[in-house]
Design a protein around this motif. Sequence first.
Motif: not given
Lengths: 114, 111
Positions: B2, B23-26, B67-70
């Motif tokens: 990610a 931010n770790h959207s992937t 959502d774990r995206k951030s």
Amino acid sequence: EAQVTQNPRYLITVTGKKLTVTCSQNMNHEYMSWYRQDPGLGLRQIYYSMNVEVTDKGDVPEGYKVSRKEKRNFPLILESPSPNQTSLYFCASSSVASGSYEQYFGPGTRLTVT
Amino acid sequence: DAKTTQPPSMDCAEGRAANLPCNHSTISGNEYVYWYRQIHSQGPQYIIHGLKNNETNEMASLIITEDRKSSTLILPHATLRDTAVYYCIPHRRSSASKIIFGSGTRLSIRP
């Protein structure tokens, strides 16, 4: 005290003169790794080892060798250092068996190759 | 692996809470979020990690969105000694998985 030690802490050498930077940990960690840190490029992994006699290349392995003959030691060898290997080097270790994988870093070795 | 996005710099008053976003959207489902910091040119120091639940230890708290995206690292009462570069790193808990340091956030604590 649990720690990762590196020696030497500072080294100035000349092009082509073989050198070894030692790394030792007293935490019985399976995983050990070497990084270099350069301005604007951040920390980049050179080599890592998952256990004794098991080593693998990281992102920037060219010009470096490593060995893992004992669990506690992971020396970094520069057979023929060049000025572009001038950098700040960090050794790190982590426990695989515990499942946590957080890395513990040594204090760093500042290498200058002239 | 990610990719992460962190603000290049932040500042905070001493004694206040420092909130550092990442931010770790992937991020993939099996990647944990690890936080490290590096004070000047010392070796990076592990702070905390988590998967999806919020975590707290003696150093900091970690809040991960549903959502774990951030995520957000919280230093509850920042001191001058917390001045450092903070790295947010998604990482699979496998010994063969590399830890990739990005450029991090330079946190300055002002008196």
